[in-house]
Write a protein that holds these residues in place. Structure first.
Motif, mmCIF file in Angstrom:
data_model
loop_
_atom_site.group_PDB
_atom_site.id
_atom_site.type_symbol
_atom_site.label_atom_id
_atom_site.label_comp_id
_atom_site.label_asym_id
_atom_site.label_seq_id
_atom_site.Cartn_x
_atom_site.Cartn_y
_atom_site.Cartn_z
ATOM 1 N N PRO A 1 -14.247 46.260 48.834
ATOM 2 C CA PRO A 1 -13.427 45.976 50.010
ATOM 3 C C PRO A 1 -13.833 44.637 50.631
ATOM 4 C CG PRO A 1 -14.532 48.118 50.189
ATOM 5 C CD PRO A 1 -15.070 47.463 48.981
ATOM 6 N N ASN A 2 -12.857 43.884 51.072
ATOM 7 C CA ASN A 2 -13.087 42.580 51.722
ATOM 8 C C ASN A 2 -13.882 41.596 50.863
ATOM 9 O OD1 ASN A 2 -11.853 43.557 54.149
ATOM 10 N ND2 ASN A 2 -13.747 44.700 54.505
ATOM 11 N N ALA A 3 -13.748 41.700 49.561
ATOM 12 C CA ALA A 3 -14.464 40.765 48.673
ATOM 13 C C ALA A 3 -13.971 39.343 48.911
ATOM 14 C CB ALA A 3 -14.253 41.161 47.218
ATOM 15 N N ARG A 4 -14.876 38.406 48.725
ATOM 16 C CA ARG A 4 -14.522 36.984 48.833
ATOM 17 C C ARG A 4 -14.883 36.309 47.530
ATOM 18 N NH1 ARG A 4 -12.037 38.926 52.065
ATOM 19 N NH2 ARG A 4 -12.226 38.911 54.317
ATOM 20 N N PHE A 5 -13.971 35.476 47.037
ATOM 21 C CA PHE A 5 -14.216 34.756 45.789
ATOM 22 C C PHE A 5 -14.312 33.263 46.087
ATOM 23 C CE2 PHE A 5 -11.654 38.568 44.916
ATOM 24 C CZ PHE A 5 -12.640 39.307 44.270
ATOM 25 N N TYR A 6 -15.487 32.720 45.859
ATOM 26 C CA TYR A 6 -15.728 31.290 46.057
ATOM 27 C C TYR A 6 -15.670 30.604 44.691
ATOM 28 C CZ TYR A 6 -17.369 32.080 50.881
ATOM 29 O OH TYR A 6 -17.461 32.400 52.215
ATOM 30 N N LYS A 7 -15.579 29.285 44.722
ATOM 31 C CA LYS A 7 -15.480 28.528 43.467
ATOM 32 C C LYS A 7 -16.877 28.338 42.863
ATOM 33 C CE LYS A 7 -11.218 26.245 44.848
ATOM 34 N NZ LYS A 7 -10.559 24.990 45.256
ATOM 35 N N GLU A 8 -17.153 29.170 41.872
ATOM 36 C CA GLU A 8 -18.488 29.210 41.264
ATOM 37 C C GLU A 8 -18.775 27.896 40.524
ATOM 38 O OE1 GLU A 8 -21.166 29.981 37.873
ATOM 39 O OE2 GLU A 8 -18.997 29.713 37.715
ATOM 40 N N TYR A 9 -19.989 27.412 40.631
ATOM 41 C CA TYR A 9 -20.351 26.061 40.197
ATOM 42 C C TYR A 9 -20.074 25.774 38.708
ATOM 43 C CZ TYR A 9 -23.135 21.861 39.471
ATOM 44 O OH TYR A 9 -23.541 20.609 39.130
ATOM 45 N N ILE A 10 -20.477 26.678 37.818
ATOM 46 C CA ILE A 10 -20.300 26.444 36.372
ATOM 47 C C ILE A 10 -18.803 26.388 36.039
ATOM 48 C CG2 ILE A 10 -20.743 27.377 34.051
ATOM 49 C CD1 ILE A 10 -23.255 28.781 35.371
ATOM 50 N N SER A 11 -18.037 27.277 36.674
ATOM 51 C CA SER A 11 -16.575 27.284 36.470
ATOM 52 C C SER A 11 -15.979 25.934 36.867
ATOM 53 C CB SER A 11 -15.930 28.371 37.325
ATOM 54 O OG SER A 11 -16.562 29.608 37.163
ATOM 55 N N VAL A 12 -16.414 25.425 38.003
ATOM 56 C CA VAL A 12 -15.882 24.157 38.509
ATOM 57 C C VAL A 12 -16.283 23.001 37.586
ATOM 58 C CG1 VAL A 12 -15.987 22.505 40.434
ATOM 59 C CG2 VAL A 12 -15.811 24.956 40.902
ATOM 60 N N GLN A 13 -17.519 23.045 37.101
ATOM 61 C CA GLN A 13 -18.009 21.966 36.225
ATOM 62 C C GLN A 13 -17.268 21.926 34.889
ATOM 63 O OE1 GLN A 13 -20.337 19.450 36.923
ATOM 64 N NE2 GLN A 13 -19.821 20.334 38.902
ATOM 65 N N TYR A 14 -17.049 23.096 34.277
ATOM 66 C CA TYR A 14 -16.522 23.136 32.907
ATOM 67 C C TYR A 14 -15.049 23.517 32.816
ATOM 68 C CZ TYR A 14 -21.314 22.530 31.468
ATOM 69 O OH TYR A 14 -22.574 22.019 31.297
ATOM 70 N N ALA A 15 -14.483 24.006 33.888
ATOM 71 C CA ALA A 15 -13.071 24.427 33.849
ATOM 72 C C ALA A 15 -12.438 24.217 35.222
ATOM 73 C CB ALA A 15 -12.987 25.890 33.414
ATOM 74 N N GLY A 16 -12.717 23.046 35.798
ATOM 75 C CA GLY A 16 -12.268 22.747 37.161
ATOM 76 C C GLY A 16 -10.761 22.897 37.349
ATOM 77 N N ASN A 17 -9.989 22.483 36.314
ATOM 78 C CA ASN A 17 -8.528 22.579 36.433
ATOM 79 C C ASN A 17 -8.047 24.034 36.472
ATOM 80 O OD1 ASN A 17 -9.358 22.810 33.754
ATOM 81 N ND2 ASN A 17 -7.419 22.073 32.928
ATOM 82 N N ILE A 18 -8.790 24.906 35.791
ATOM 83 C CA ILE A 18 -8.406 26.335 35.786
ATOM 84 C C ILE A 18 -8.754 26.966 37.141
ATOM 85 C CG2 ILE A 18 -8.594 28.548 34.543
ATOM 86 C CD1 ILE A 18 -7.473 26.094 32.902
ATOM 87 N N VAL A 19 -9.903 26.586 37.676
ATOM 88 C CA VAL A 19 -10.276 27.059 39.013
ATOM 89 C C VAL A 19 -9.177 26.669 39.996
ATOM 90 C CG1 VAL A 19 -11.905 26.782 40.929
ATOM 91 C CG2 VAL A 19 -12.769 26.972 38.588
ATOM 92 N N LYS A 20 -8.767 25.400 39.906
ATOM 93 C CA LYS A 20 -7.735 24.869 40.817
ATOM 94 C C LYS A 20 -6.443 25.690 40.674
ATOM 95 C CE LYS A 20 -5.787 20.368 42.108
ATOM 96 N NZ LYS A 20 -4.352 20.422 41.812
ATOM 97 N N LYS A 21 -6.030 25.886 39.411
ATOM 98 C CA LYS A 21 -4.794 26.619 39.149
ATOM 99 C C LYS A 21 -4.858 28.051 39.703
ATOM 100 C CE LYS A 21 -3.553 27.047 34.638
ATOM 101 N NZ LYS A 21 -2.696 26.653 33.483
ATOM 102 N N VAL A 22 -5.960 28.726 39.465
ATOM 103 C CA VAL A 22 -6.095 30.125 39.886
ATOM 104 C C VAL A 22 -6.149 30.222 41.414
ATOM 105 C CG1 VAL A 22 -7.646 32.135 39.848
ATOM 106 C CG2 VAL A 22 -7.124 30.916 37.723
ATOM 107 N N TRP A 23 -6.934 29.362 42.038
ATOM 108 C CA TRP A 23 -7.064 29.430 43.502
ATOM 109 C C TRP A 23 -5.744 29.040 44.185
ATOM 110 C CZ3 TRP A 23 -11.303 30.895 41.264
ATOM 111 C CH2 TRP A 23 -12.315 31.491 42.002
ATOM 112 N N GLU A 24 -5.057 28.044 43.625
ATOM 113 C CA GLU A 24 -3.757 27.654 44.207
ATOM 114 C C GLU A 24 -2.734 28.778 44.045
ATOM 115 O OE1 GLU A 24 -4.108 22.783 43.880
ATOM 116 O OE2 GLU A 24 -2.669 23.823 42.570
ATOM 117 N N THR A 25 -2.771 29.431 42.893
ATOM 118 C CA THR A 25 -1.850 30.555 42.666
ATOM 119 C C THR A 25 -2.126 31.670 43.674
ATOM 120 O OG1 THR A 25 -1.727 30.026 40.312
ATOM 121 C CG2 THR A 25 -1.073 32.247 40.938
ATOM 122 N N ALA A 26 -3.397 32.010 43.838
ATOM 123 C CA ALA A 26 -3.774 33.076 44.781
ATOM 124 C C ALA A 26 -3.307 32.724 46.192
ATOM 125 C CB ALA A 26 -5.286 33.277 44.755
ATOM 126 N N GLN A 27 -3.515 31.473 46.571
ATOM 127 C CA GLN A 27 -3.131 31.066 47.920
ATOM 128 C C GLN A 27 -1.608 31.096 48.085
ATOM 129 O OE1 GLN A 27 -5.629 27.652 47.859
ATOM 130 N NE2 GLN A 27 -7.410 28.938 48.267
#
Ligand code: AHN
Ligand code: ZN
Length: 338
Positions: A233-259
């Motif tokens: 309940p009330n989980a928060r998902f932050y942009k995890e460092y390794i994800s951002v370093q190696y798959a930054g565009n996917i992080v962007k796509k997923v977070w923008e979609t969620a928003q």
């Protein structure tokens, strides 16, 4: 438009408006605008993620008891998961592996791989771990530190979300092929009470095995999305460092979609430190950019919240709202792939 508003005659207004539309339409044809692309994007049919269904699949796993390798509950739950994925129409591979824990115990593990449209060259990989931790080593009461956990959030919830995604894919195929991998033996990392240095942490053994020896030696995917602890309940998902370093565009796509879907309360536009998780071997040994959607709580000492690796990680704290936010976001991302 301002010009149109200044003209007093209705008829002229209309003509000017039509001419304006024509010019606009003409210019669109010559040089496609983002507007036209967006219009196309909204035409993609994205199934409704049923969070009650994901909750059910979560509860079914937890009902077996802790899914610790080398136990009957683990074996039975593995059979259940593979059977469900086959029922949804996936081609299922059960990859058996004999692995060694941090303290050199031998465990029988099984990665469960479910492929939709196996012949399709364009693929995405969705994954989670299905085992549960043999130690409640974060529990406030040390008498539970050697007790296995239910792993409702840490394990079952993410697999529950993936089972629901698989069910939806079985009903309506997206344009691309999808592989779901349920990794085993993620959560047998060195417990906190054991202060010896073993030379390796012991986390993520199943994903390391698969990444070094995939079920298909030529396996490739555009990218991967790992779900880990996605049902509290009330989980928060932050942009995890390794994800951002190696798959930054996917992080962007997923977070923008969620928003865009209104889940901005869950998907936070902030960075968080790197976590040793199943995405790491996928990046390292398969060279597939992979992100980790993982709960992060900056206010809790361990970063993963109160229930993490305690006897309280049970079905009392599984939230359909959180499952919905994550599941619907992932479905949107997958169905918008061309
Ligand atoms: C570490 O604590 C180093 N990694 C956490 C990986 C994990 C455990 N995910 C779920 N349980
Ligand atoms: Zn864990």
């Amino acid at each position: 438009m301002t010009i149109i508003l200044k003209i007093p005659f209705r008829g002229l207004k209309k003509i000017t408006f039509i001419m304006g539309m024509f010019i606009l339409g003409f210019s669109c044809k010559q040089n496609p605008q983002p507007f036209a692309q967006n219009e196309n994007a909204t035409k993609v049919i994205v199934p409704e993620f049923n969070a009650d269904s994901a909750y059910h699949y979560t509860a079914m796993q937890v009902a077996w008891g802790p899914r610790v390798p080398n136990t009957v509950a683990h074996q039975a739950c593995g059979t259940y998961l593979a059977k469900e994925l086959r029922r949804f129409g996936a081609k299922v591979t059960e990859q058996e592996a004999t692995l060694q824990t941090y303290d050199k115990q031998t465990i029988q593990a099984k990665n469960i791989i479910a492929s939709f449209q196996p012949e399709n060259k364009n693929r995405v990989l969705l994954c989670a771990h299905w085992d549960s931790r043999p130690f409640a080593d974060q529990d406030s009461d040390s008498k539970y530190h050697r007790t296995p956990i239910d792993g409702a959030n840490d394990g079952a919830g993410a697999c529950g979300a993936l089972l629901e995604i698989a069910r939806q894919i079985g009903i309506l195929q997206p344009a691309i092929g999808v592989d779901l991998i349920l990794f085993d033996a993620e959560d047998w990392g060195t417990p906190e009470f054991d202060k010896q240095n073993y030379g390796s942490t012991g986390w993520c053994l199943g994903s390391e095995y698969w990444a070094k020896k995939p079920h298909d030696p030529n396996y490739i995917a555009r990218y991967g999305i790992l779900l880990d602890m996605v049902s509290a309940p009330n989980a928060r998902f932050y942009k995890e460092y390794i994800s951002v370093q190696y798959a930054g565009n996917i992080v962007k796509k997923v977070w923008e979609t969620a928003q865009a879907l209104g889940y901005d309360a869950f998907f936070i536009n902030k960075a968080a430190s790197g976590i040793e998780d199943d995405h790491l071997s996928i990046i390292k040994y398969r060279n597939i950019p992979c992100i980790d959607i993982i709960q992060y709580d900056p206010s809790s000492p361990n970063g993963f919240g109160d229930y993490w690796h305690t006897r309280n990680d049970n079905m009392d704290h599984v939230s359909t709202e959180t499952l919905k936010a994550v599941g619907q976001t992932v479905l949107h991302v997958v169905y918008n792939e061309k």
